[in-house]
Scaffold this motif. Sequence first.
Motif, short mmCIF file in Angstrom:
data_model
loop_
_atom_site.label_atom_id
_atom_site.label_comp_id
_atom_site.label_asym_id
_atom_site.label_seq_id
_atom_site.Cartn_x
_atom_site.Cartn_y
_atom_site.Cartn_z
N ASP A 9 0.83 -1.20 0.00
CA ASP A 9 0.00 0.00 0.00
C ASP A 9 0.86 1.25 0.00
N CYS A 10 1.95 1.21 0.77
CA CYS A 10 2.88 2.35 0.84
C CYS A 10 3.50 2.62 -0.53
N TRP A 271 4.33 5.74 9.18
CA TRP A 271 4.37 6.47 7.91
C TRP A 271 2.98 6.79 7.38
N ARG A 272 2.02 5.91 7.65
CA ARG A 272 0.67 6.16 7.15
C ARG A 272 0.10 7.45 7.73
N HIS A 273 0.57 7.84 8.92
CA HIS A 273 0.11 9.08 9.55
C HIS A 273 0.95 10.28 9.12
N GLN A 274 2.00 10.05 8.35
CA GLN A 274 2.83 11.14 7.85
C GLN A 274 2.48 11.52 6.42
N PRO A 285 8.17 12.83 11.88
CA PRO A 285 6.83 12.70 12.48
C PRO A 285 6.20 14.01 12.94
N ALA A 286 6.92 15.12 12.89
CA ALA A 286 6.36 16.39 13.36
C ALA A 286 5.13 16.78 12.56
N ALA A 287 4.26 17.53 13.20
CA ALA A 287 3.01 17.91 12.55
C ALA A 287 3.23 18.94 11.45
#
Length: 606
Positions: A9-10, A271-274, A285-287
């Motif tokens: 998926d990535c 990574w999915r959240h990045q 990972p920072a917003a």
Amino acid sequence: MDNKAVLDDCLVGFRKALAAQLDADLGLMDPLIGQATPPDHYGQTATALALKLLRNPCDALWKIPFQARCATPAELLDHAPFNRLVLLLLSRTLDATDPVFELVMKEITRCKLQSHYPSNNWTLLAQVCELLETDPGSVTARRLSERSLLQLDQWLTSGGGFIDYPRHPERAGQLATPVAYHSKALLLTTLASLHTGEPAWAQRMERMLTWTMMCWDGGGHVGGLGRSTHALFGDACLVACLVLMGYADPEEKVNQETVGYRMLRGMLHRWRHQRRSDGFLRLNPAAEDRSGWDSYMHLSVYNAWTAGLLAWARWRRTEMPDPWLPCEILNQTSLPMVMHDSRAGIMRVGTNDGFLVMVSTTGQAPQAFAREEVELRYAGALPFYAAWLGHPICPPPVRLSLESLLKNPALAGWVTVLATDRGIWGLTDWQCELQEQGEDQITLVFTGWPRPLLKHSSSKFGVRLIEALDWRVLGGAWGRRAALRREPMKPIRSTMTLTIDLYRPRITTALKLELDEGVKSVRLLNPCGHALVSNSLPIHRRWHLAGGGRPHLQGQGYESTDWLTGQQDGALADASGYCLPSFELASGQCFTQCLQLDWPRVPVQA
């Protein structure tokens, strides 16, 4: 979803994002700068490698970034060893009879290599490129392998950490082992092991993987120390190694309880959240997109690098006739409670699923030493990362401008900063002693002196001329050596005690400063300084200050209006620094401070 499905998926996401950023004439575009990816980097070649392996074999889309690279004038080219490696990997995917193969080999010759570079990871990269261009088992291959292994051994600590600086660590008391570039060296060692089949490379790889475990939080984060901390670049190198070792194989072929499988799963899920709206990953990972970036980072370059490495690793894994899982520690299901590399000054204390603290003990040599920027990412006697129940609670130290530090000293985090008539000083370098280690507690004692945080500024024309020549002719070699010669301020002695209680859980620091008679104008900028992830604050914070010409003060909690705070420009989201207001220390006096942080206990199950 198992690791294979998440990886697939990535890679689909990378394929779509890279294809969407292609320009027929300019190749890969960078959405942040609105221009083509910097021509002196390796975005074009890495994109070509990724799209060659991620799209339909009949699709020639990958040739667009490759042709853009070929059209780049020689005077604009740079990062030769990176491009050479990527092009070598690309050549492995082509048939020698393919007309494009000859063009790729021709482009490789434009990547001129040097014998050594300022960073050891660049030098190792160039050596591995030369090795990959030899026939395995040949006399040339054996000679190059022996030379590279000899060099690598000089750049590995006994615990397996890769020394990125200085070039001759045996001659220097200090060194730097930034985690991101340890991961890069690990990837290079893995590629050399695959190419040569020599046990010597696999043995070094095992040592380096064991060291990597000291910087893993049991979930999706690996890093926290040095430049490019938690950067996608280093993540990509480590993930590619794990894929090459089989931890993204179908689930029936790999034990999902092993450290290697769980590490890969954690990083891929993080990574999915990045993922950005344009399909690229944020570079840490920072917003905020640019939070925690070094000046050399580029969104398009690191995403292309990651996509190319992962696509090639998956392709190469399918070419392997037999399973290849050479590292014993990755096949274990748990890690020791305490792991320590005294030469690198890194200690890991705790458990993956409970309280985990990674400590920088002695401190390392900063790889940049400037006049207007303060480098704290290598400082010692502090937690450079901590997690509780799988969530980050202490962020890594940061690099910040002198102006920002003076405006808000809370941004210095755990590093104690002093201002004198001789400049800005920090408690960054220490001698460390393990005082006590039990089943539920560990206590470390540190001793040291303040070191300058800034390079001495001079207005003399001769000094300025030498510095200009150093930068233009010697690549900044003299300036980097200055980081190894930061003379301590001996009239101020410091002792720090750090206690970690694993099952409370709790972090306690106690600092004592002793000032000789005659020491004048010393201002403590950030009393009780510390750094936390602001959405995972402790439930209790207790502190006290005593001596140094001041009355005894104490308090608890975060509600006091006296506390200064500031959002750090760090690699993790919600990183914030805290401290009490600054004050003058009296000559000939002893000053002490204590800070205790408690997080909630886990309820005992009936």
